[in-house]
Design an enzyme around this catalytic site. Structure first.
Site, mmCIF file in Angstrom:
data_model
loop_
_atom_site.group_PDB
_atom_site.id
_atom_site.type_symbol
_atom_site.label_atom_id
_atom_site.label_comp_id
_atom_site.label_asym_id
_atom_site.label_seq_id
_atom_site.Cartn_x
_atom_site.Cartn_y
_atom_site.Cartn_z
ATOM 1 N N HIS A 124 7.436 34.267 20.810
ATOM 2 C CA HIS A 124 6.065 34.730 20.544
ATOM 3 C C HIS A 124 5.366 35.145 21.831
ATOM 4 O O HIS A 124 5.695 34.668 22.920
ATOM 5 C CB HIS A 124 5.251 33.690 19.752
ATOM 6 C CG HIS A 124 4.798 32.484 20.513
ATOM 7 N ND1 HIS A 124 4.458 31.295 19.895
ATOM 8 C CD2 HIS A 124 4.595 32.246 21.831
ATOM 9 C CE1 HIS A 124 4.070 30.425 20.790
ATOM 10 N NE2 HIS A 124 4.145 30.965 21.976
ATOM 11 N N ASP B 74 -5.895 33.991 23.149
ATOM 12 C CA ASP B 74 -5.852 33.290 21.862
ATOM 13 C C ASP B 74 -6.614 31.969 21.939
ATOM 14 O O ASP B 74 -7.067 31.573 23.024
ATOM 15 C CB ASP B 74 -4.392 33.056 21.421
ATOM 16 C CG ASP B 74 -3.516 32.491 22.539
ATOM 17 O OD1 ASP B 74 -4.058 32.049 23.568
ATOM 18 O OD2 ASP B 74 -2.285 32.484 22.378
ATOM 19 N N GLU C 266 3.534 34.919 16.118
ATOM 20 C CA GLU C 266 4.793 34.248 15.800
ATOM 21 C C GLU C 266 5.794 35.265 15.233
ATOM 22 O O GLU C 266 5.411 36.366 14.809
ATOM 23 C CB GLU C 266 4.527 33.137 14.775
ATOM 24 C CG GLU C 266 3.510 32.081 15.231
ATOM 25 C CD GLU C 266 4.026 31.158 16.335
ATOM 26 O OE1 GLU C 266 4.977 31.514 17.059
ATOM 27 O OE2 GLU C 266 3.442 30.063 16.488
ATOM 28 N N ASN D 243 10.268 30.646 20.883
ATOM 29 C CA ASN D 243 10.669 31.462 19.720
ATOM 30 C C ASN D 243 10.347 32.944 19.906
ATOM 31 O O ASN D 243 10.394 33.710 18.947
ATOM 32 C CB ASN D 243 9.995 30.934 18.447
ATOM 33 C CG ASN D 243 8.476 31.067 18.483
ATOM 34 O OD1 ASN D 243 7.917 31.553 19.457
ATOM 35 N ND2 ASN D 243 7.817 30.637 17.417
HETATM 36 P P1 PGA Z 1 4.085 27.661 27.948
HETATM 37 O O1 PGA Z 1 3.712 28.508 26.675
HETATM 38 O O2 PGA Z 1 3.686 28.477 29.121
HETATM 39 O O3 PGA Z 1 3.272 26.408 27.838
HETATM 40 O O4 PGA Z 1 5.552 27.418 27.901
HETATM 41 C C1 PGA Z 1 3.996 29.864 26.654
HETATM 42 C C2 PGA Z 1 3.655 30.440 25.310
HETATM 43 O O5 PGA Z 1 3.762 29.745 24.292
HETATM 44 O O6 PGA Z 1 3.274 31.611 25.274
#
Ligand code: PGA
Length: 260
Positions: A136, A65, A141, A134
């Site tokens: 995702h 992404d 999302e 959350n």
């Molecule tokens: P993070 O993000 O590794 O910085 O916790 C993970 C994500 O949002 O997929």
């Protein structure tokens, strides 16, 4: 789904690197994630490259992404982040590290081209994933279709808040992103999702033990034939079946192809 639990993020990184290594040795197409979670794994892969001769020369990579509205040159773009955290420290050719263009004038064309590029490369052999608080995966999302394709998406306020730590203020966090869809990610032949730390405990439980639901996009992994979830103790803390998962440690030698 195989679930592997280790005490610390460093131990999780060792397992992740060992799962990835045979793919790297055969010149696989890698799916790379950004964020804090995969960094210990990337550091271990860099160490293996420097000290053990692990070569990425035959690999290519696709990022999951990208923030929409950030040019590649922005230090928080994922284009820049993956180079800083991994690819500039290994021997993968820079032109073989593909990502979505966050400055694309025509995002609809950009996402179509990206899907095509993944397909032309023969698909992703092994995809690394993190998970948002959350639930995702990539920037899919909650309420994302479980069959979604690469597209422009609006970031959830919780994601904006979680990612504010990478910017000077939350006002600077882009509100939109280009992301591989859940359907796109599910086409990768192997998935490795890594979750570490107590902030991920609820999301990890929803992913592993919750219903298959667009409310937790990561729950889509329940439908994948070759998905491994790597957790540290803190991220595993809320799992009801913890004792069972620990008892059924995977039976395949780490790094071999398997089906579960
Ligand atoms: P993070 O993000 O590794 O910085 O916790 C993970 C994500 O949002 O997929």
């Amino acid at each position: 789904m195989e679930i592997i639990i280790r005490h610390t993020p460093a131990e999780v990184a060792q397992v992740a690197a060992s799962l990835l290594e045979p793919f790297i040795r055969t010149g696989a197409t890698l799916g790379l994630a950004t964020g804090s979670t995969p960094n210990p794994t990337y550091q271990e892969l860099i160490r293996r490259h420097r000290e053990e001769g692990l070569s990425f020369a035959k690999c290519r990579a696709f990022l999951l992404d990208e923030y929409y509205g950030l040019p590649a040159s922005h230090e928080q773009s994922y284009h820049a982040t993956i180079r800083r955290e991994l690819t500039h420290h290994i021997d993968i050719a820079d032109e073989n590290v593909h990502s979505l263009d966050g400055a694309a004038v025509d995002p609809a064309q950009e996402v179509e081209d990206y899907e095509e590029a993944i397909e032309d490369a023969g698909g992703v052999d092994i995809q690394i994933l993190g998970i948002g608080t959350n639930g995702h995966i990539a920037f899919n999302e909650p309420t994302s279709s479980l069959r979604s394709r690469t597209r422009l998406i609006t970031l959830h306020p919780r994601t904006v808040a979680d990612n504010a730590r990478f910017f000077d203020s939350s006002d600077e966090v882009p509100r939109h992103a280009l992301t591989q869809g859940i359907g796109t990610i599910m086409e990768a032949r192997h998935l490795i999702l890594i979750a570490t730390g107590p902030a991920k405990a609820d999301a990890a439980r929803a992913l592993i033990e919750g219903p298959l639901s667009a409310s937790c996009p990561a729950s889509a992994l329940q439908l994948h034939n070759n998905a491994t979830v790597l957790l540290d103790e803190a991220a595993a803390a809320n799992l009801e079946g913890l004792a069972y998962y620990k008892a059924k440690e995977p039976y395949w030698p780490v790094g071999e192809t398997y089906s579960c």
